[in-house]
Every structure is written in C-alpha cells, then in structure tokens.
Design a protein around this motif. Structure first.
Motif, PDB file in Angstrom:
ATOM      1  N   GLY A 149      -0.689  -4.309   6.722  1.00  0.00           N
ATOM      2  CA  GLY A 149       0.697  -4.008   6.375  1.00  0.00           C
ATOM      3  C   GLY A 149       0.859  -3.601   4.925  1.00  0.00           C
ATOM      4  N   TYR A 150       0.186  -4.303   4.027  1.00  0.00           N
ATOM      5  CA  TYR A 150       0.286  -3.992   2.602  1.00  0.00           C
ATOM      6  C   TYR A 150      -0.259  -2.587   2.316  1.00  0.00           C
ATOM      7  N   ILE A 151      -1.416  -2.289   2.872  1.00  0.00           N
ATOM      8  CA  ILE A 151      -2.022  -0.976   2.636  1.00  0.00           C
ATOM      9  C   ILE A 151      -1.161   0.123   3.247  1.00  0.00           C
ATOM     10  N   ALA A 152      -0.599  -0.117   4.434  1.00  0.00           N
ATOM     11  CA  ALA A 152       0.258   0.886   5.073  1.00  0.00           C
ATOM     12  C   ALA A 152       1.515   1.134   4.246  1.00  0.00           C
ATOM     13  N   LEU A 153       2.131   0.059   3.736  1.00  0.00           N
ATOM     14  CA  LEU A 153       3.327   0.237   2.915  1.00  0.00           C
ATOM     15  C   LEU A 153       3.009   0.915   1.586  1.00  0.00           C
ATOM     16  N   TRP A 154       1.880   0.582   1.006  1.00  0.00           N
ATOM     17  CA  TRP A 154       1.463   1.218  -0.246  1.00  0.00           C
ATOM     18  C   TRP A 154       1.247   2.720  -0.012  1.00  0.00           C
ATOM     19  N   TYR A 155       0.607   3.063   1.102  1.00  0.00           N
ATOM     20  CA  TYR A 155       0.365   4.468   1.435  1.00  0.00           C
ATOM     21  C   TYR A 155       1.681   5.193   1.716  1.00  0.00           C
ATOM     22  N   PHE A 159       5.974   9.169  -0.063  1.00  0.00           N
ATOM     23  CA  PHE A 159       7.356   9.509  -0.379  1.00  0.00           C
ATOM     24  C   PHE A 159       7.637   9.484  -1.879  1.00  0.00           C
ATOM     25  N   ASN A 160       6.568   9.417  -2.684  1.00  0.00           N
ATOM     26  CA  ASN A 160       6.677   9.453  -4.137  1.00  0.00           C
ATOM     27  C   ASN A 160       7.600   8.355  -4.658  1.00  0.00           C
ATOM     28  N   PHE A 161       7.405   7.151  -4.120  1.00  0.00           N
ATOM     29  CA  PHE A 161       8.203   5.989  -4.495  1.00  0.00           C
ATOM     30  C   PHE A 161       7.900   5.578  -5.932  1.00  0.00           C
TER      31      PHE A 161
END
Length: 67
Positions: free
Chosen positions: A14-20, A25-27
């Motif tokens: 989950g962490y890696i997916a959210l980071w990606y 989206f250039n967060f």
C-alpha cells in the motif's frame, strides 16, 4: 506470527502504491531532487513499517493477556 507478516506485507504494498500514485500525479513532495525524494520515501517507509509492527505486537500482547 502469520497475521503480522500479512499486515506488514499489505502495508508495504500500500505504501509503495500510494508513493507511486503521488509521483504519477506530481503530488507535493515530488518536485525536489532525487536524493531528497529517496530519503523521504525510505524514511517514511521505515516509520510506517515500524508503526505496523509495534501495533501488531501490542494487539497480540493484549489478546494473549486476556486468555
């Protein structure tokens, strides 16, 4: 112990997916240098895994004390 491994694995994915997703989206944190990004990502990753491990350990201890 099998449950803890499942929680840690799920948290890591989950962490890696959210980071990606944030990078796609250039967060906010994705405008700096690469080294800073890597340091922030790795530190956040370690903190997240530590929180999950400690929470699982505490919950398991509380459940075992009730038996």
């Amino acid at each position: 112990m099998k449950e803890i491994g499942r929680y840690v694995t799920g948290t890591m994915i989950g962490y890696i997916a959210l980071w990606y997703a944030g990078a796609m989206f250039n967060f906010f944190p994705f405008g700096g240098r690469d080294f800073i990004l890597a340091a922030v990502g790795f530190t956040g990753f370690l903190i997240t895994i530590t929180i999950v491990l400690c929470a699982c350990w505490i919950i398991q201890t509380i459940q075992n004390d009730g038996k």
